[in-house]
Scaffold this active site. Structure first.
Site, PDB file in Angstrom:
ATOM      1  N   SER A 242       0.854  -1.178   0.000  1.00 57.75           N
ATOM      2  CA  SER A 242       0.000   0.000   0.000  1.00 57.75           C
ATOM      3  C   SER A 242       0.892   1.231   0.000  1.00 57.75           C
ATOM      4  O   SER A 242       2.117   1.117   0.059  1.00 57.75           O
ATOM      5  CB  SER A 242      -0.898   0.004   1.239  1.00 57.75           C
ATOM      6  OG  SER A 242      -0.117   0.365   2.359  1.00 57.75           O
ATOM      7  N   LYS A 243       0.246   2.386  -0.006  1.00 54.95           N
ATOM      8  CA  LYS A 243       1.012   3.639  -0.086  1.00 54.95           C
ATOM      9  C   LYS A 243       1.965   3.807   1.091  1.00 54.95           C
ATOM     10  O   LYS A 243       2.933   4.546   0.999  1.00 54.95           O
ATOM     11  CB  LYS A 243       0.057   4.824  -0.164  1.00 54.95           C
ATOM     12  CG  LYS A 243      -0.573   4.911  -1.524  1.00 54.95           C
ATOM     13  CD  LYS A 243      -1.408   6.153  -1.686  1.00 54.95           C
ATOM     14  CE  LYS A 243      -2.173   6.058  -2.988  1.00 54.95           C
ATOM     15  NZ  LYS A 243      -3.347   6.883  -3.000  1.00 54.95           N
ATOM     16  N   ARG A 244       1.676   3.129   2.184  1.00 55.65           N
ATOM     17  CA  ARG A 244       2.575   3.195   3.342  1.00 55.65           C
ATOM     18  C   ARG A 244       3.966   2.681   2.995  1.00 55.65           C
ATOM     19  O   ARG A 244       4.962   3.085   3.566  1.00 55.65           O
ATOM     20  CB  ARG A 244       2.035   2.307   4.474  1.00 55.65           C
ATOM     21  CG  ARG A 244       1.021   2.936   5.353  1.00 55.65           C
ATOM     22  CD  ARG A 244       0.689   2.016   6.516  1.00 55.65           C
ATOM     23  NE  ARG A 244       0.245   0.689   6.063  1.00 55.65           N
ATOM     24  CZ  ARG A 244       0.895  -0.439   6.263  1.00 55.65           C
ATOM     25  NH1 ARG A 244       2.017  -0.432   6.922  1.00 55.65           N
ATOM     26  NH2 ARG A 244       0.420  -1.589   5.828  1.00 55.65           N
ATOM     27  N   HIS A 245       4.027   1.725   2.068  1.00 55.44           N
ATOM     28  CA  HIS A 245       5.320   1.117   1.734  1.00 55.44           C
ATOM     29  C   HIS A 245       6.077   1.896   0.676  1.00 55.44           C
ATOM     30  O   HIS A 245       7.255   1.647   0.437  1.00 55.44           O
ATOM     31  CB  HIS A 245       5.110  -0.313   1.210  1.00 55.44           C
ATOM     32  CG  HIS A 245       4.415  -1.213   2.183  1.00 55.44           C
ATOM     33  ND1 HIS A 245       3.102  -1.585   2.046  1.00 55.44           N
ATOM     34  CD2 HIS A 245       4.857  -1.783   3.320  1.00 55.44           C
ATOM     35  CE1 HIS A 245       2.768  -2.370   3.050  1.00 55.44           C
ATOM     36  NE2 HIS A 245       3.803  -2.504   3.835  1.00 55.44           N
TER      37      HIS A 245
END
Ligand code: GLU
Length: 463
Positions: A242-245
């Site tokens: 996800s965008k967190r990564h």
């Protein structure tokens, strides 16, 4: 007639092209190209609430940037509703599908009673063999007559034998809604069959759709394609990417200065391997790729690896290719004198095209300001004096090597070390303490320009 191996990428245009989607597209593209087959692009835009024209354009733009070409015209599901309706009618006529007149209230009642009995929620088939007069005021849905027991078995090219028990997964699911629009699985099957798709490579989030699609293929008498369900990409923490990564939008990578060659190489290796090789050009892959060698397990996203690949391609691609991508980012190196020399200087250290642009600017344009932290660290009265003498004695040399020899003679005569001169000189010439070899910079800029920049820096320091 021999069947032409045909693959497709079938994105739903809901936002931008996700890197997981690009990997799926790439696998399909490569498999088709390897086998001199066809690779189709189909936009699954039937969900008018969630789909947008901009999202479709974003997908096409990302394809263009990556250099993935497809065969024929792009197909849009939203333009094919007449075709779908025809096949719904065919199934109704053949008694393989039927109208279901259940009201909302009846459906809700069924749901609640199944919930109370802790049963799986499913349609109970009450209109399957209905022959009576349809109830008034209810626009019916169309349901497929799905097998109620037995197994749906298929051989997945990656996962091997996959088995679903009909009673666990199927009911007479809806293929056309009461407004006449058809459902997702139905469109996919009709399209894949009519477009001659022989091999479907897609994310394993679609695995649970496959038994339903097989039911439809069988009811319609179409040949079932081969399926390859690819495990998802995970972040380094093992969770779904996800965008967190990191960035998930393909075009964000472009803006970060990643080359498409590096991104594609990176993505193909997330799940596929060939010996222990890491570097694959698209040309290599078009010859080598085989989806049967995609791994069963999830793969893990690692930005450092992408950066490493990017640095490799920045070092090795021809000038024209790098400059083409630089131009895409609004920076045209070909307008500069000795552009090839400059690029060779910069690409040794660059991890991204933005590194190249920033260092190129710091060399091409005389500094407008200086890095104060670097000044504090590296500049003092004694080495400013040394720099001044250096500027006074500097004279024309033929190349970086001669500048190096000149500098070491100068340092010897002045009983100084390279460390006393190199950083102040670098700051004077480029504004900061990071640049390619200072002798190469001297060669690139020439004596006149270097002297001017050193004088400007000395003046700035005198203030
Ligand atoms: N439209 C689907 C998606 O974007 C893909 C369908 C398929 O590959 O069968 O996830």
């Amino acid at each position: 007639m021999q069947e032409i191996l045909t693959t497709r990428f079938a994105p739903s245009p809901t936002g931008y092209l996700h890197i997981g989607g690009l990997r799926t597209a790439l696998y399909n593209y490569l498999y088709a190209r390897k086998n001199k087959g066809k690779f189709l692009l189909r936009i699954e835009d039937t969900d008018l609430k969630r789909n947008s024209k901009e999202a479709t354009e974003a997908i096409l733009e990302a394809f263009k940037w990556c250099g993935l070409d497809y065969d024929g015209e792009v197909e849009y599901q939203s333009q094919r509703s007449e075709i779908y309706k025809k096949y719904i009618q065919k199934l109704l006529d053949e008694g393989k599908a039927y109208y279901c007149y259940m009201s909302k209230e009846e459906l809700e009642e069924l749901r609640q009673s199944q919930e109370a009995k802790k049963e799986r929620q499913k349609y109970d088939g009450r209109y399957r063999d209905f022959k009576g007069t349809p109830p008034q005021g209810i626009a019916p849905v169309v349901r497929i007559k799905a097998p109620q027991n037995g197994e749906i078995i298929f051989k997945d090219g990656i996962k091997g034998r996959v088995e679903f028990k009909a009673e666990d997964i199927l009911d007479d699911f809806i293929i056309a809604r009461s407004d006449g629009s058809v459902t997702y699985n139905f469109c996919v099957v009709i399209d894949d069959a009519l477009m001659g798709v022989s091999d479907v490579i897609r994310g394993d989030d679609h695995l649970s759709n496959t038994p339903k699609q097989i039911v439809l293929y069988e009811a319609l008498g179409f040949k079932i394609p081969k399926f390859f369900h690819v495990a998802m990409i995970h972040g380094e923490d093992g969770k779904k990417l996800s965008k967190r990564h990191g960035a998930t939008d393909v075009m964000e990578y472009k803006n970060m200065g990643i080359l498409p060659q590096a991104l594609l190489n990176f993505l193909v290796r997330l799940g596929w391997s060939h010996n222990d090789d890491e570097i694959f050009s698209l040309e290599d892959l078009r010859k080598l790729f085989d989806p049967h060698h995609i791994s069963k397990g999830a793969s893990s996203y690692n930005f450092k690896k992408l950066e490493w690949l990017n640095a490799h391609y920045i070092k090795t691609l021809p000038f024209e290719e790098i400059n083409f991508q630089l131009k895409e980012l609004g920076f045209d190196l070909s307008k500069v004198q000795k552009a090839g020399f400059l690029l060779d200087l910069l690409r040794e250290r660059a991890k991204t095209l933005l590194d190249i642009i920033n260092s190129a600017k710091s060399i091409l344009e005389a500094p407008k300001s200086y890095d104060e932290t670097a000044i504090l660290k590296f500049v003092n009265d004694s080495n400013l004096n040394l720099l001044k003498n250096f500027a006074n004695s500097l004279n024309a040399q033929n190349n970086a090597k001669e500048f190096e020899e000149f500098t070491s003679n100068f340092l010897e005569q002045n009983e100084a070390k390279l460390k006393d001169l190199a950083q102040p000189l670098r700051i004077a010439l480029t504004g900061g303490a990071v640049s390619p070899s200072i002798f190469e910079v001297l060669e690139f800029l020439g004596v006149k320009e270097c002297k001017e920049r050193i004088q400007a820096f000395l003046k700035y320091k005198e203030k």
